[in-house]
Design a protein around this motif. Structure first.
Motif, short mmCIF file in Angstrom:
data_model
loop_
_atom_site.label_atom_id
_atom_site.label_comp_id
_atom_site.label_asym_id
_atom_site.label_seq_id
_atom_site.Cartn_x
_atom_site.Cartn_y
_atom_site.Cartn_z
N UNK A 1 0.82 -1.22 0.00
CA UNK A 1 0.00 0.00 0.00
C UNK A 1 0.86 1.27 0.00
N UNK A 2 2.11 1.13 0.45
CA UNK A 2 3.03 2.28 0.44
C UNK A 2 3.29 2.75 -0.99
N UNK A 3 3.25 1.80 -1.93
CA UNK A 3 3.52 2.14 -3.32
C UNK A 3 2.50 3.13 -3.86
N UNK A 4 1.23 2.91 -3.54
CA UNK A 4 0.18 3.81 -4.01
C UNK A 4 0.36 5.21 -3.41
N UNK A 5 0.71 5.25 -2.14
CA UNK A 5 0.92 6.54 -1.47
C UNK A 5 2.11 7.27 -2.09
N UNK A 6 3.19 6.53 -2.34
CA UNK A 6 4.39 7.12 -2.95
C UNK A 6 4.06 7.69 -4.31
N UNK A 7 3.31 6.93 -5.11
CA UNK A 7 2.95 7.39 -6.45
C UNK A 7 2.11 8.65 -6.40
#
Length: 387
Positions: free
Chosen positions: A168-174
């Motif tokens: 889920x960190x990936x979506x936030x980073x994007x």
């Protein structure tokens, strides 16, 4: 799915859709040997589960790179699948191993400039249980700077402690940091001369060579398969498929199924234009066409046979598919030799909006030509058209 009870709470567990399970064929004729066949099977299950999740929960515009039809020619040779999300590339790295202590990424996805990703997703495929587990990800820069390179199988590995395990960190980073640097430095490979490429294709095209990627030095291997036309030639050779890209055969017998699948067709119409001698020339049934999506609009690339039968002239022409619409300034149509070398008068550039771009070329029988367009068409994968 009892296994889900014991999953790490940050793991992403995705069901493999039933239609994907049914379609994925462990005996697929699209591959030359059992290892490639199994590699294709695992990758198809992985893609079938992860891509819908990306499109539904992350980025509706996510799509396969370069095209879905090209995937078997990748999976025959190397593990992994590339997805495009806007200007970022995600590499899915599937594995059936129960050892989740590290991600192992084939060198091709790291050290080939046109293949490399921004993010690499570690995916455990539970084929019998009908689900996949996305258990971590890393960036290209991490693989290059922190990863361990293993020359025996040409992979970069990164320990699970170095991965970001919460997907889920990936979506936030994007969303919050779309400009974050993800890429490490990649050295450009030297270009392969045409005769050497043909020798390598003949040598590695034997299906009994199970892992051709490990048979020759990486600089040669990478230079060969980074060229889309040579990758497809090697793939077809390994499957014993006859030449699929002969323009002369397309005009005589119809466009091959492989080319038809990506949009090539023969036009049965008269197309008028002023030829090189200043007279209007038309030749029915001597026109091949392919529709291309470029910068949100549809264009048409035409290959037209002109001249005398013993001295043919081939005209490559780009035009807007909408009647009356122009090609914007800045567009380029370029032809290159099979090994991507320029030659005199090989490109046409639109300084301002124009009705069409065209390049005419005389070719020897059996000669190959690669076409390029700037801006790059969607789903572009290099083709070697044989004449």
């Amino acid at each position: 799915m009892n296994a889900m009870t014991f999953a790490n709470p940050t793991d992403l567990l995705l069901e493999i859709p039933v239609n994907v399970q049914n379609r994925a064929d462990i005996q697929s004729p699209s591959f030359s040997n059992p290892l490639s066949r199994y590699q294709g099977y695992i990758n198809e299950l992985c893609l079938g589960a992860v891509l819908p999740w990306l499109q539904e929960d992350f980025a509706p515009q996510a799509k396969v790179w370069p095209t879905t039809t090209a995937l078997p020619s990748f999976w025959e040779l190397v593990n992994g699948t590339a997805l495009l999300v806007d200007d970022k590339r995600f590499i899915l790295v599937p594995s059936e191993t129960i050892d989740l202590s590290e991600i192992r990424v084939p060198q091709e996805w790291v050290d080939l400039l046109s293949w490399a990703g921004d993010y690499y997703l570690a995916v455990q495929v539970e084929a019998d249980e009908g689900y996949v587990r996305v258990w971590g990800y890393c960036t290209h820069a991490q693989l290059k700077e922190q990863g361990n390179y293993d020359p025996s199988d040409r992979t970069y590995s990164l320990d699970t402690t170095e991965l970001i395990n919460d997907i889920s960190v990936l979506a936030v980073t994007q969303e919050l940091c779309p400009q974050i640097a993800t890429r490490g430095v990649i050295a450009t490979l030297p270009s392969l001369p045409h005769p050497q490429a043909q020798n390598l294709i003949a040598r590695l095209g034997k299906s009994e060579i199970v892992t051709p990627r490990l048979e020759i030095p990486f600089q040669l291997w990478g230079g060969l398969i980074e060229h889309g036309g040579w990758r497809k030639s090697l793939y077809q050779q390994r499957l014993g498929i006859p030449e699929q890209w002969s323009i002369v055969e397309w005009l005589q017998s119809g466009v091959s199924q492989v080319a038809e699948n990506i949009g090539w067709e023969r036009l049965n119409l008269q197309l008028s234009f002023v030829g090189s001698r200043g007279v209007e020339e038309t030749q029915p049934d001597s026109i091949l066409s392919r529709q291309l999506a470029i910068a949100g609009q549809t264009y048409e690339l035409l290959v037209i046979l002109q001249g005398e039968p013993d001295e043919p002239i081939w005209r490559f022409q780009l035009r807007n598919a909408t009647v009356g619409a122009a090609i914007p300034g800045g567009f380029k149509l370029r032809l290159l030799t099979e090994d991507l070398q320029p030659f005199p008068n090989n490109e046409d550039i639109a300084a301002t909006a124009v009705e069409q771009l065209f390049v005419e070329v005389a070719l020897e029988p059996g000669e190959g030509i690669v076409w390029e367009i700037e801006p790059l068409p969607d789903n572009y994968d290099r083709e070697i058209l044989k004449f």
